[in-house]
Design an enzyme around this catalytic site. Structure first.
Site, short mmCIF file in Angstrom:
data_model
loop_
_atom_site.label_atom_id
_atom_site.label_comp_id
_atom_site.label_asym_id
_atom_site.label_seq_id
_atom_site.Cartn_x
_atom_site.Cartn_y
_atom_site.Cartn_z
NE ARG A 231 56.93 -58.46 -79.78
CZ ARG A 231 56.77 -57.38 -80.52
NH1 ARG A 231 57.13 -56.20 -80.05
NH2 ARG A 231 56.28 -57.47 -81.72
CG ASP A 452 61.80 -77.14 -59.47
OD1 ASP A 452 61.38 -77.08 -58.29
OD2 ASP A 452 62.37 -76.20 -60.04
N1 LIG Z 1 50.40 -58.87 -83.17
C1 LIG Z 1 51.54 -58.23 -83.35
N2 LIG Z 1 51.53 -56.94 -83.60
C2 LIG Z 1 52.69 -56.33 -83.81
C3 LIG Z 1 53.92 -57.01 -83.76
N3 LIG Z 1 54.91 -56.12 -84.02
C4 LIG Z 1 54.32 -54.95 -84.20
N4 LIG Z 1 52.98 -55.07 -84.09
C5 LIG Z 1 51.99 -54.03 -84.24
O1 LIG Z 1 52.56 -53.00 -84.99
C6 LIG Z 1 52.46 -51.80 -84.25
C7 LIG Z 1 53.59 -50.91 -84.63
O2 LIG Z 1 54.78 -51.42 -84.16
P1 LIG Z 1 56.18 -50.87 -84.60
O3 LIG Z 1 57.00 -50.69 -83.38
O4 LIG Z 1 56.02 -49.70 -85.47
O5 LIG Z 1 56.82 -52.08 -85.36
P2 LIG Z 1 56.51 -52.80 -86.74
O6 LIG Z 1 55.15 -52.55 -87.23
O7 LIG Z 1 56.90 -54.18 -86.49
O8 LIG Z 1 57.55 -52.08 -87.66
P3 LIG Z 1 58.03 -52.41 -89.12
O9 LIG Z 1 59.17 -53.32 -88.95
O10 LIG Z 1 58.44 -51.10 -89.64
O11 LIG Z 1 56.89 -53.00 -89.88
C8 LIG Z 1 52.41 -52.23 -82.81
O12 LIG Z 1 51.79 -51.32 -82.01
C9 LIG Z 1 51.58 -53.45 -82.92
O13 LIG Z 1 50.23 -53.08 -83.04
C10 LIG Z 1 53.89 -58.37 -83.48
O14 LIG Z 1 54.90 -59.05 -83.42
N5 LIG Z 1 52.68 -58.93 -83.28
S1 SF4 Z 2 50.66 -61.94 -81.72
FE1 SF4 Z 2 50.99 -63.16 -83.59
S2 SF4 Z 2 52.10 -61.73 -84.90
FE2 SF4 Z 2 52.26 -60.91 -82.84
S3 SF4 Z 2 54.14 -61.74 -81.98
FE3 SF4 Z 2 52.51 -63.15 -81.40
S4 SF4 Z 2 52.53 -64.69 -83.02
FE4 SF4 Z 2 53.65 -62.91 -83.81
#
Ligand SMILES: Nc1nc2c(ncn2[C@@H]2O[C@H](COP(=O)(O)OP(=O)(O)OP(=O)(O)O)[C@@H](O)[C@H]2O)c(=O)[nH]1
Ligand code: SF4
Ligand SMILES: C[S@@+](CC[C@H](N)C(=O)[O-])C[C@H]1O[C@@H](n2cnc3c(N)ncnc32)[C@H](O)[C@@H]1O
Length: 482
Positions: A231, A452
């Site tokens: 991210r 540091d």
């Molecule tokens: N734990 C976790 N949850 C995630 C992550 N990315 C998305 N989510 C969950 O998925 C929900 C929807 O996120 P979106 O912005 O629609 O992204 P996405 O699910 O990754 O989207 P797609 O690529 O279409 O699958 C978020 O509110 C989180 O609950 C992630 O990296 N880790």
């Molecule tokens: S909570 Fe788990 S799935 Fe979400 S970003 Fe972190 S390692 Fe990835």
């Protein structure tokens, strides 16, 4: 939307369009194939259409998506599609206009539904994200399933996650299994579908319905094992985990004129620190806001070199004599310091490996292990400091040649049992002089960086055992420390 509203960031904190494209290009060159613009709310950025069009110019980028509250889609979706938008996720936690107003503190439910329908007409299969909360919208689960009957949408139920400030109550979480049970009472034939390797959601469907349903089970069945996400916040901080409390400011690195190689090294070091899974729930509760590692301004970074160069600014004051009276290679006939002339030496491939240890004590060792030090990710930052230092060696060591390094690798490893961080640098060049000073400088500065970053916890740390492990290439042959 919290009752008190949200404070917007000053504009110059945010990444500019050029910074976004530059970073996107670097990520894509490193193998990223999908970029999702989320938020905050991506459509509040007036230039969202231009940003998407520009991202779509990256030839290897396969997919650009957005996640939006859907409020302005009826106005923006056509231009977004023209710009090349591939995928669309829309957040909608209720199918009841009155409830929508309660959550979002604004009207607009009808516009969101119109946006979803427009997306379907334009050929998208939008994902509709619905965060389920006990005693709030669990009574709408079946309505959301019905929503998929005639619409080619993917309704995804998301387990409510504990983020700072969203008033987490354990009894608010409606688990995947509880939700599945409610659905199967009405639709016993509700069936699982295959999933992609890195999907966040588990796919299901009512046979015969146009759309499908998914479950994002971040809390009860996390999917960290297959997580390949990074991210970048709007103000340019890299987070390798949604739940992580460590961020690295790529914006500051960029604005400090950090080279592309250093940026890649910074990103790569952070990615390598990604944990196997997110913190346990007990660690997530009431965590303070994220710690941000501010990338050191280059001017600050080279301060030691600056001090040294001031000290040596008058070379005629430096006199170096050998104990046996022989001519030294680093002084000229008048006794003044001089660099060895290497112009006659052949170009050969040279490598050097150096190592240093820093004893940190048990408290710091534990904090490094859990990556919970206030100043940030110690191991990643010290690695990067080592790489940058190797490249600055000739600025720091007065008579050292300025050579073109072809590769620097720095590894920082925590030895929890011995409460020690071991730093190892391996440097390579093709040139007329060796790279042992570069390797030794890299591990020394990396060790100083560990010091540091941890000194707020204790000053009782000892840098020790700085040594050359091996060296190859050059006239004097290879060296291997026994
Ligand atoms: N734990 C976790 N949850 C995630 C992550 N990315 C998305 N989510 C969950 O998925 C929900 C929807 O996120 P979106 O912005 O629609 O992204 P996405 O699910 O990754 O989207 P797609 O690529 O279409 O699958 C978020 O509110 C989180 O609950 C992630 O990296 N880790
Ligand atoms: S909570 Fe788990 S799935 Fe979400 S970003 Fe972190 S390692 Fe990835
Ligand atoms: C944070 S929003 C950002 C993008 C955009 N503003 C939107 O409304 O879609 C991204 C997704 O996270 C979900 N989300 C927000 N808070 C959440 C929480 N506490 N637990 C789980 N998901 C959450 C939202 O429903 C949305 O689907």
């Amino acid at each position: 939307m919290p009752a008190e509203g949200v404070t917007l960031q000053p504009k110059n904190n945010l990444l500019t369009n050029d910074e976004i494209y530059y970073l996107a290009r670097i990520f894509v060159e490193q193998g990223v194939r999908k970029i999702r613009l989320t938020g905050g709310e991506p459509t509040v950025r007036r230039d969202i259409v231009d940003i998407i069009a520009k991202l779509k110019e990256l030839p290897k980028l396969e997919n650009v998506g957005i996640t939006t509250n859907g409020l302005v889609l009826t106005r923006l979706l056509v231009p977004l599609q023209r710009a090349g938008l591939d995928a669309l996720n829309i957040s909608l936690d209720t199918l009841r206009p009155q409830r929508f107003e309660e959550i979002t503190r604004r009207k607009g439910w009808e516009r969101v539904i119109a946006g979803i329908d427009l997306a379907i007409q334009l050929g998208y299969k939008p994902k509709v994200n619905c965060v389920l909360m006990k005693n709030f919208n669990e009574d709408e689960i079946c309505d959301f399933i019905e929503f998929t009957r005639d619409r080619n949408v993917d309704v995804r139920f998301i387990e409510y996650m504990p983020f700072m400030g969203n008033k987490w109550q354990t009894d608010k979480l409606l688990s995947f299994n509880e939700t599945l049970k409610i659905i199967r009472e009405k639709w016993p034939e509700f069936e699982a579908l295959p999933n992609g390797p890195n999907d966040t959601s588990k796919a299901y469907k009512v046979p015969g319905y146009k759309g499908q349903v998914g479950f994002i089970t971040s809390m009860t069945e996390h999917f960290c094992g297959s997580c390949n996400r990074l991210r970048l916040t709007a103000d340019g901080n890299l987070k390798v985990c949604l739940f992580g409390n460590k961020e690295i400011s790529l914006r500051d690195a960029l604005r400090s004129k950090c080279s592309e190689d250093d940026l890649v090294a910074l990103i790569s070091a952070a990615v390598k620190r990604k944990k196997k899974q997110h913190a346990g729930r007990h660690q997530i509760f009431n965590k303070p806001p994220t710690d941000i590692f501010k990338f050191p301004k280059l001017n600050n970074f080279i301060t030691p070199a600056y001090v040294l160069s001031r000290y040596f600014a008058k070379p005629q004051q430096i006199r170096i004599y050998s104990s046996n009276g022989k001519q030294l290679t680093h002084i000229d006939k008048t006794g003044k310091a001089s660099m060895v002339d290497v112009s006659e030496k052949p170009n050969t491939t040279r490598t050097a490996i150096a190592r240093a240890n820093i004893y940190v004590g048990s408290e710091v060792a534990q904090l490094i292990h859990s990556n919970n030090l206030k100043k940030g990710d110690v191991l990643s930052v010290s690695q990067l400091a080592g790489i940058m230092a190797a490249k600055k060696t000739s600025d720091l060591i007065p008579l050292c040649h300025n050579i073109t390094i072809s590769s620097v690798k720095v590894n920082a490893v925590l030895d929890l049992d011995n409460e020690m961080v071991t730093l190892e640098a391996s440097v390579r060049c093709t040139g007329q002089t060796g790279v042992e000073m570069e390797a030794l400088t890299a591990v020394s500065v990396a060790a100083l960086t560990v010091y540091d970053m941890c000194k707020a916890v204790t000053h009782d740390m000892i840098i020790k055992d700085i040594h050359l492990v091996s060296k190859s290439g050059g006239q004097r042959g290879d060296f291997q420390r026994k």
